[in-house]
Design an enzyme around this catalytic site. Structure first.
Site, PDB file in Angstrom:
ATOM      1  N   ALA A  68       0.850  -1.208   0.000  1.00 37.04           N
ATOM      2  CA  ALA A  68       0.000   0.000   0.000  1.00 37.04           C
ATOM      3  C   ALA A  68       0.873   1.241   0.000  1.00 37.04           C
ATOM      4  O   ALA A  68       1.822   1.344   0.773  1.00 37.04           O
ATOM      5  CB  ALA A  68      -0.911   0.005   1.227  1.00 37.04           C
ATOM      6  N   TYR A 135       8.265  11.101  -3.887  1.00 42.59           N
ATOM      7  CA  TYR A 135       7.924   9.673  -3.901  1.00 42.59           C
ATOM      8  C   TYR A 135       9.180   8.825  -3.666  1.00 42.59           C
ATOM      9  O   TYR A 135       9.199   7.949  -2.797  1.00 42.59           O
ATOM     10  CB  TYR A 135       7.277   9.329  -5.248  1.00 42.59           C
ATOM     11  CG  TYR A 135       7.061   7.846  -5.477  1.00 42.59           C
ATOM     12  CD1 TYR A 135       6.184   7.116  -4.678  1.00 42.59           C
ATOM     13  CD2 TYR A 135       7.735   7.176  -6.505  1.00 42.59           C
ATOM     14  CE1 TYR A 135       5.979   5.757  -4.899  1.00 42.59           C
ATOM     15  CE2 TYR A 135       7.524   5.828  -6.733  1.00 42.59           C
ATOM     16  CZ  TYR A 135       6.650   5.125  -5.929  1.00 42.59           C
ATOM     17  OH  TYR A 135       6.450   3.782  -6.142  1.00 42.59           O
ATOM     18  N   LYS A 139      10.289   6.416  -0.312  1.00 48.37           N
ATOM     19  CA  LYS A 139      10.678   4.998  -0.349  1.00 48.37           C
ATOM     20  C   LYS A 139      12.027   4.792   0.336  1.00 48.37           C
ATOM     21  O   LYS A 139      12.252   3.778   0.997  1.00 48.37           O
ATOM     22  CB  LYS A 139      10.719   4.495  -1.795  1.00 48.37           C
ATOM     23  CG  LYS A 139       9.348   4.383  -2.448  1.00 48.37           C
ATOM     24  CD  LYS A 139       8.516   3.260  -1.834  1.00 48.37           C
ATOM     25  CE  LYS A 139       7.176   3.094  -2.502  1.00 48.37           C
ATOM     26  NZ  LYS A 139       6.352   2.036  -1.899  1.00 48.37           N
ATOM     27  N   ASN A 164       9.753  -0.135 -12.960  1.00 49.11           N
ATOM     28  CA  ASN A 164       8.772   0.095 -14.034  1.00 49.11           C
ATOM     29  C   ASN A 164       7.870  -1.096 -14.342  1.00 49.11           C
ATOM     30  O   ASN A 164       8.021  -1.760 -15.368  1.00 49.11           O
ATOM     31  CB  ASN A 164       9.486   0.591 -15.291  1.00 49.11           C
ATOM     32  CG  ASN A 164      10.054   1.969 -15.038  1.00 49.11           C
ATOM     33  OD1 ASN A 164      11.192   2.100 -14.599  1.00 49.11           O
ATOM     34  ND2 ASN A 164       9.258   2.993 -15.256  1.00 49.11           N
ATOM     35  N   VAL A 174       2.900   5.670 -18.118  1.00 47.08           N
ATOM     36  CA  VAL A 174       3.122   5.790 -19.554  1.00 47.08           C
ATOM     37  C   VAL A 174       2.499   4.632 -20.354  1.00 47.08           C
ATOM     38  O   VAL A 174       1.912   4.870 -21.409  1.00 47.08           O
ATOM     39  CB  VAL A 174       4.628   5.983 -19.864  1.00 47.08           C
ATOM     40  CG1 VAL A 174       5.464   4.784 -19.471  1.00 47.08           C
ATOM     41  CG2 VAL A 174       4.845   6.326 -21.331  1.00 47.08           C
ATOM     42  N   ARG A 266      12.617  16.540 -13.146  1.00 47.90           N
ATOM     43  CA  ARG A 266      12.214  15.289 -12.502  1.00 47.90           C
ATOM     44  C   ARG A 266      12.445  14.067 -13.395  1.00 47.90           C
ATOM     45  O   ARG A 266      12.174  12.942 -13.006  1.00 47.90           O
ATOM     46  CB  ARG A 266      10.748  15.347 -12.104  1.00 47.90           C
ATOM     47  CG  ARG A 266       9.852  15.676 -13.279  1.00 47.90           C
ATOM     48  CD  ARG A 266       8.469  15.158 -13.133  1.00 47.90           C
ATOM     49  NE  ARG A 266       8.422  13.725 -13.348  1.00 47.90           N
ATOM     50  CZ  ARG A 266       7.301  13.063 -13.523  1.00 47.90           C
ATOM     51  NH1 ARG A 266       6.153  13.665 -13.446  1.00 47.90           N
ATOM     52  NH2 ARG A 266       7.308  11.762 -13.740  1.00 47.90           N
TER      53      ARG A 266
HETATM   54  N1  LIG Z   1       3.896   0.346 -10.518  1.00 48.79           N
HETATM   55  C1  LIG Z   1       5.216   0.512 -10.541  1.00 48.79           C
HETATM   56  O1  LIG Z   1       5.840   0.719 -11.588  1.00 48.79           O
HETATM   57  C2  LIG Z   1       6.001   0.453  -9.257  1.00 48.79           C
HETATM   58  C3  LIG Z   1       7.384   0.628  -9.324  1.00 48.79           C
HETATM   59  C4  LIG Z   1       8.125   0.614  -8.145  1.00 48.79           C
HETATM   60  C5  LIG Z   1       7.486   0.372  -6.935  1.00 48.79           C
HETATM   61  N2  LIG Z   1       6.147   0.204  -6.889  1.00 48.79           N
HETATM   62  C6  LIG Z   1       5.529  -0.015  -5.586  1.00 48.79           C
HETATM   63  O2  LIG Z   1       4.769  -1.223  -5.618  1.00 48.79           O
HETATM   64  C7  LIG Z   1       3.622  -1.102  -4.760  1.00 48.79           C
HETATM   65  C8  LIG Z   1       2.365  -1.459  -5.529  1.00 48.79           C
HETATM   66  O3  LIG Z   1       2.234  -0.553  -6.618  1.00 48.79           O
HETATM   67  P1  LIG Z   1       1.050  -0.644  -7.679  1.00 48.79           P
HETATM   68  O4  LIG Z   1       1.630  -0.313  -8.989  1.00 48.79           O
HETATM   69  O5  LIG Z   1       0.282  -1.901  -7.500  1.00 48.79           O
HETATM   70  O6  LIG Z   1       0.167   0.608  -7.221  1.00 48.79           O
HETATM   71  P2  LIG Z   1      -1.411   0.769  -7.103  1.00 48.79           P
HETATM   72  O7  LIG Z   1      -1.642   2.228  -6.945  1.00 48.79           O
HETATM   73  O8  LIG Z   1      -2.092   0.043  -8.194  1.00 48.79           O
HETATM   74  O9  LIG Z   1      -1.718   0.042  -5.725  1.00 48.79           O
HETATM   75  C9  LIG Z   1      -1.523   0.650  -4.474  1.00 48.79           C
HETATM   76  C10 LIG Z   1      -2.691   0.259  -3.585  1.00 48.79           C
HETATM   77  O10 LIG Z   1      -2.485   0.852  -2.292  1.00 48.79           O
HETATM   78  C11 LIG Z   1      -3.744   1.246  -1.806  1.00 48.79           C
HETATM   79  N3  LIG Z   1      -3.596   2.287  -0.787  1.00 48.79           N
HETATM   80  C12 LIG Z   1      -3.189   3.576  -0.973  1.00 48.79           C
HETATM   81  N4  LIG Z   1      -3.203   4.218   0.187  1.00 48.79           N
HETATM   82  C13 LIG Z   1      -3.599   3.336   1.137  1.00 48.79           C
HETATM   83  C14 LIG Z   1      -3.817   3.406   2.537  1.00 48.79           C
HETATM   84  N5  LIG Z   1      -3.635   4.552   3.196  1.00 48.79           N
HETATM   85  N6  LIG Z   1      -4.208   2.295   3.197  1.00 48.79           N
HETATM   86  C15 LIG Z   1      -4.437   1.145   2.523  1.00 48.79           C
HETATM   87  N7  LIG Z   1      -4.270   1.014   1.192  1.00 48.79           N
HETATM   88  C16 LIG Z   1      -3.859   2.095   0.508  1.00 48.79           C
HETATM   89  C17 LIG Z   1      -4.494   1.762  -3.037  1.00 48.79           C
HETATM   90  O11 LIG Z   1      -5.896   1.768  -2.833  1.00 48.79           O
HETATM   91  C18 LIG Z   1      -4.040   0.777  -4.106  1.00 48.79           C
HETATM   92  O12 LIG Z   1      -4.970  -0.296  -4.233  1.00 48.79           O
HETATM   93  C19 LIG Z   1       3.647   0.327  -4.225  1.00 48.79           C
HETATM   94  O13 LIG Z   1       4.238   0.343  -2.951  1.00 48.79           O
HETATM   95  C20 LIG Z   1       4.536   1.061  -5.208  1.00 48.79           C
HETATM   96  O14 LIG Z   1       5.160   2.181  -4.618  1.00 48.79           O
HETATM   97  C21 LIG Z   1       5.374   0.229  -8.021  1.00 48.79           C
END
Ligand SMILES: NC(=O)c1ccc[n+]([C@@H]2O[C@H](COP(=O)([O-])OP(=O)(O)OC[C@H]3O[C@@H](n4cnc5c(N)ncnc54)[C@H](O)[C@@H]3O)[C@@H](O)[C@H]2O)c1
Length: 316
Positions: A68, A135, A139, A164, A174, A266
């Site tokens: 999350a 962001y 992390k 990504n 993207v 950025r």
């Molecule tokens: N998508 C990417 O490219 C990517 C890359 C690097 C890291 N990440 C990390 O991987 C993880 C998952 O990413 P994702 O792409 O599935 O994102 P996503 O936005 O699809 O999923 C994140 C989920 O967290 C939930 N959330 C947000 N705030 C919350 C809270 N306060 N309490 C409970 N739930 C909450 C949202 O409702 C959502 O369902 C994240 O931690 C993200 O930072 C993602």
């Protein structure tokens, strides 16, 4: 079989992970603010900002996968305090509860954004932190809290730095932006010369990495890059592939970086992970080529295009 709490289980990565864990016979609790029902799980609607919601969700769990977050550079620009609260305070809440509940391992989704513009390619886990966004900074702080809690309370962890990820995701990134534009025959816009590179990793390969992070003994108290160097493309190549695979009539256009829409400050220009550590220690091996992954996502969006609204990202 074990009982696992997945936070952010309704998100792109979370939903794919939860489905795999349930299929493998594990008991899964998922905590998310958004209600996305996934068969076979115990869904707890709540926030990681509430210790009470976390306690309820962590009841009886042995492992935690903490996904999350307020996700992405754009969102952290739009909602910087939410990013700070959810990604930092929320992670600390999760750590407190994990100590209290004797969690066997805390698996954390960190991000390639912590590296900023790398000095060397491919990027090793030992590269310096140099985030360009709040962001990325959030992390870094999450990772440091985890290491501090581990030292103080002997909480075992695995930190996974995803590179990504793409899949069935919100229309702010993207890949979905290009795909939805291509399916509507609209112009795909490239910032600058479009030669920025990313190594895109299909969500199922990320799920494979997370499962290794939960269950492999050698993942204990380690940090791994999880991504797919084979998916490296420039933004221009990505746009061309999406237009070609989707059979679109879209044009590809170059636009200037803006102050508001996408500041050059950025932008990370080159990014590709070194994944040898995960390959050698965990047996992690990404399986999806970028063409197969894009085809799967394009097919999904063709069926679900009406669900995807224009992102509310003005002013960034
Ligand atoms: N998508 C990417 O490219 C990517 C890359 C690097 C890291 N990440 C990390 O991987 C993880 C998952 O990413 P994702 O792409 O599935 O994102 P996503 O936005 O699809 O999923 C994140 C989920 O967290 C939930 N959330 C947000 N705030 C919350 C809270 N306060 N309490 C409970 N739930 C909450 C949202 O409702 C959502 O369902 C994240 O931690 C993200 O930072 C993602």
């Amino acid at each position: 079989m074990v009982k696992i709490l997945v936070t952010g289980g309704s998100g792109m990565v979370g939903a794919a992970l939860v489905e795999k864990l349930v299929k493998d016979g594990h008991e899964v609790n998922m905590l998310d603010i958004h209600d996305v029902k996934i068969e076979g799980t115990n869904y707890i609607q709540g926030t990681i900002l509430s210790p009470m919601d976390i306690d309820k969700a962590m009841d009886g769990c042995e492992y935690v996968v903490h996904l999350a977050a307020t996700v992405g550079v754009d969102r952290s620009l739009k909602a910087p305090l939410e990013c700070l609260d959810v990604n930092v305070l929320g992670t600390r809440n999760m750590l407190e509860a994990s100590v209290k509940n004797d969690i066997k391992r805390f698996v954390f989704s960190s991000s390639s954004e912590i590296y900023g513009e790398p000095r060397e390619l491919p990027i090793l886990e030992t590269a310096d932190y140099s985030p360009k966004s709040e962001y990325g900074a959030s992390k870094v702080i999450g990772e440091e809290y985890i290491k501090a809690y581990s030292k103080k309370y002997n909480l075992d962890y695995t930190i996974l730095r995803f590179f990504n990820v793409y899949g069935e995701q919100r229309n702010e990134f993207v890949v979905p932006l290009f795909i939805t534009a291509a399916l509507k025959n609209e112009t795909l816009k490239l910032f600058g010369d479009g030669q920025q590179t990313r190594a895109f990793c299909y969500v199922d390969d990320i799920v494979q990495g997370i499962c290794k992070g939960i269950f492999e003994e050698k993942a204990k108290n380690e940090i791994f890059n999880i991504g797919n160097p084979g998916g490296e493309v420039s933004m221009e190549q990505l746009a061309q592939k999406i237009v070609e695979i989707s059979g679109s009539q879209s044009k590809i256009e170059h636009v200037e970086f803006g102050d508001k829409i996408r500041g050059k400050w950025r932008e990370v220009f080159k990014r590709v992970p070194e994944i040898k550590k995960a390959q050698e220690k965990l047996g992690y091996e990404p399986k999806w080529t970028i063409e197969d992954g894009l085809k799967a996502v394009i097919d999904y969006y063709k069926e679900n295009l009406d669900k995807y609204v224009e992102p509310d990202m003005q002013g960034i």
